[in-house]
Design an enzyme around this catalytic site. Structure first.
Site, short mmCIF file in Angstrom:
data_model
loop_
_atom_site.label_atom_id
_atom_site.label_comp_id
_atom_site.label_asym_id
_atom_site.label_seq_id
_atom_site.Cartn_x
_atom_site.Cartn_y
_atom_site.Cartn_z
N HIS A 1 -7.21 -6.08 1.21
CA HIS A 1 -6.03 -5.25 0.98
C HIS A 1 -4.89 -5.68 1.89
CE1 HIS A 1 -3.74 -1.83 -0.23
NE2 HIS A 1 -4.01 -1.06 0.80
N SER B 1 0.83 -1.19 0.00
CA SER B 1 0.00 0.00 0.00
C SER B 1 0.87 1.25 0.00
CB SER B 1 -0.97 -0.06 1.18
OG SER B 1 -2.11 0.68 0.89
C1 MCU Z 1 -2.71 2.19 -1.62
O1 MCU Z 1 -2.14 2.94 -0.57
C2 MCU Z 1 -2.89 3.80 0.24
C3 MCU Z 1 -3.84 4.66 -0.55
O2 MCU Z 1 -3.10 5.41 -1.51
C4 MCU Z 1 -4.58 5.58 0.39
O3 MCU Z 1 -5.57 6.33 -0.29
C5 MCU Z 1 -5.23 4.85 1.53
O4 MCU Z 1 -5.70 5.77 2.49
O5 MCU Z 1 -4.30 4.06 2.16
C6 MCU Z 1 -3.65 3.08 1.36
C7 MCU Z 1 -2.79 2.38 2.35
O6 MCU Z 1 -1.65 2.74 2.58
O7 MCU Z 1 -3.41 1.45 3.09
C8 MCU Z 1 -2.73 0.83 4.12
#
Ligand code: MCU
Length: 387
Positions: A314, A183
């Site tokens: 996720h 992420s």
């Molecule tokens: C995919 O990574 C991020 C995303 O860009 C954000 O919008 C969200 O808030 O958080 C994601 C993340 O890091 O989840 C753990």
């Protein structure tokens, strides 16, 4: 090298083989110079500058932790990371795991590879305005530095590698290091691997907008995190990216070229097609576009991409990625395997590279660079640098 004075709009992915002077590279050695151009464009327009190795880097490596002390610009700071060794005596290869999120650390350790647990937020904190960035990086380079968190995090990993290199190698092997994260930490792992050629294996997971997916693909990918959102949610990207959130077509660089910056080193990209926000379709185009550079360098077997997965959670640890993870660890860190890279793109988020490029992939010869005097023994890829 002079960067472009004015930017022109190009809806297609920039030609990774075309130099800023307008000519295309013809030899594998030419890639060294072209990669440097891409690096400078990416720093200027996307991530912000990554400062060179500071004047003083010191620290310690033990079986449980790494400490890093850095001085530059008359300022000093330090940070640390914990270490989990696999069984056996070592010295061990190691994977830097960003914040523990999503990485299959039991498979990594089970393969005989150490895990370095890196908390990037100590180097570049989230939750600050861009004008008051915090963390070890910013205490050296200024809270108003225009460099974003992803590059600050990458800089922190480079300093960990400095300390491991200086440690003499009795516990961890600096020449057998990987990086991974999921992420926002997948965005960080991607940038880290692109910008430090000492990293043998780069494994971004579900990195989403601002990570591996092509910037040009985001506006047209339904449900994906808009670039303006990725820019403003946290100061991940550099301040200069603000000019491009509404129109990435004027960027002189895109992420297929960050993929290419990793070449010919190991790269295993993992993406999730079940969550639209994660922009896996644009991620597949980045992989396919960057893979053209891998192929041109004769390293087409060193890149893997896998978004064909069942569970949409996720950052889940997934059964599908276990074997390719083991194969990548064996090939690039343990040096016990030679499995070919695997590209498995989910049909639900499959981008088409042909829609995104107006350039072809050259057959690069092994000859000497066209831009440098001949040498008796030309390198075929960029030598490791102390990034
Ligand atoms: C995919 O990574 C991020 C995303 O860009 C954000 O919008 C969200 O808030 O958080 C994601 C993340 O890091 O989840 C753990």
């Amino acid at each position: 090298m002079s960067l472009p004075g004015s930017l022109t709009s190009n809806a297609k992915l920039p030609d990774p083989f075309k130099k800023l002077n307008g000519t295309r590279i013809t030899t594998k050695s030419d890639w060294i110079c072209r990669r440097e151009e891409i690096k400078q464009l990416a720093e200027r327009y996307v991530y912000g500058t990554k400062p060179a190795k500071p004047a003083t880097v010191s620290g310690t490596v033990s079986r449980t932790s790494i400490t890093v002390n850095v001085s530059d610009n008359g300022k000093s700071t330090s940070f640390s990371a914990s270490v989990s060794l696999p069984s056996g005596n070592g010295p061990f290869p190691a994977v830097v795991v960003f914040a523990g999120l999503g990485a299959d650390t039991s498979t990594i350790q089970g393969a005989g590879v150490a895990v370095i647990n890196y908390n990037p937020l100590t180097v570049g904190a989230e939750g600050t305005p861009r004008t008051n960035k915090q963390g070890a990086f910013y205490s050296l380079y200024g809270s108003n530095s225009s460099t974003g968190l992803l590059m600050a995090w990458a800089w922190g990993v480079s300093r960990i590698i400095d300390v491991i290199q200086q440690s003499g190698g009795s516990i961890l092997k600096a020449d057998a290091m990987g990086v991974t994260g999921c992420s926002r930490y997948g965005k960080g792992a991607f940038v880290t691997g692109a910008f430090d050629e000492r990293i043998a294996l780069t494994m971004p997971i579900e990195s989403g907008s601002g990570g591996a997916p092509i910037f040009r693909g985001i506006p047209g990918e339904s449900g994906s995190q808009p670039l303006s959102s990725a820019y403003s949610e946290q100061p991940w990207l550099g301040d200069a990216f603000n000019s491009f959130t509404g129109n990435p077509n004027t960027l002189p660089v895109d992420t297929h070229e960050m993929v290419a910056m990793v070449a010919p080193r190991g790269l295993f990209m993992m993406e999730n097609p079940h969550i639209d926000w994660l922009a896996a379709k644009s991620g597949s185009v980045a992989a396919l576009g960057g893979a053209e550079v891998y192929k041109a360098l004769g390293a087409g077997e060193n890149i893997s991409y896998w978004s064909d997965i069942q569970d949409g959670t996720h950052c889940a640890v997934r059964p599908e990625w276990k074997t390719p993870l083991q194969q990548n660890l064996q090939k690039f860190l343990l040096k016990t395997g030679n499995a070919a890279g695997v590209i498995r793109i989910s049909s639900s988020k499959a981008g088409n590279l042909a829609d995104w490029r107006d350039w072809t992939t050259p057959t690069l010869t092994d000859g000497t660079p066209t831009s440098a005097p001949p040498t008796s023994n030309p390198p075929t890829s960029a030598p490791p640098t102390s990034a």
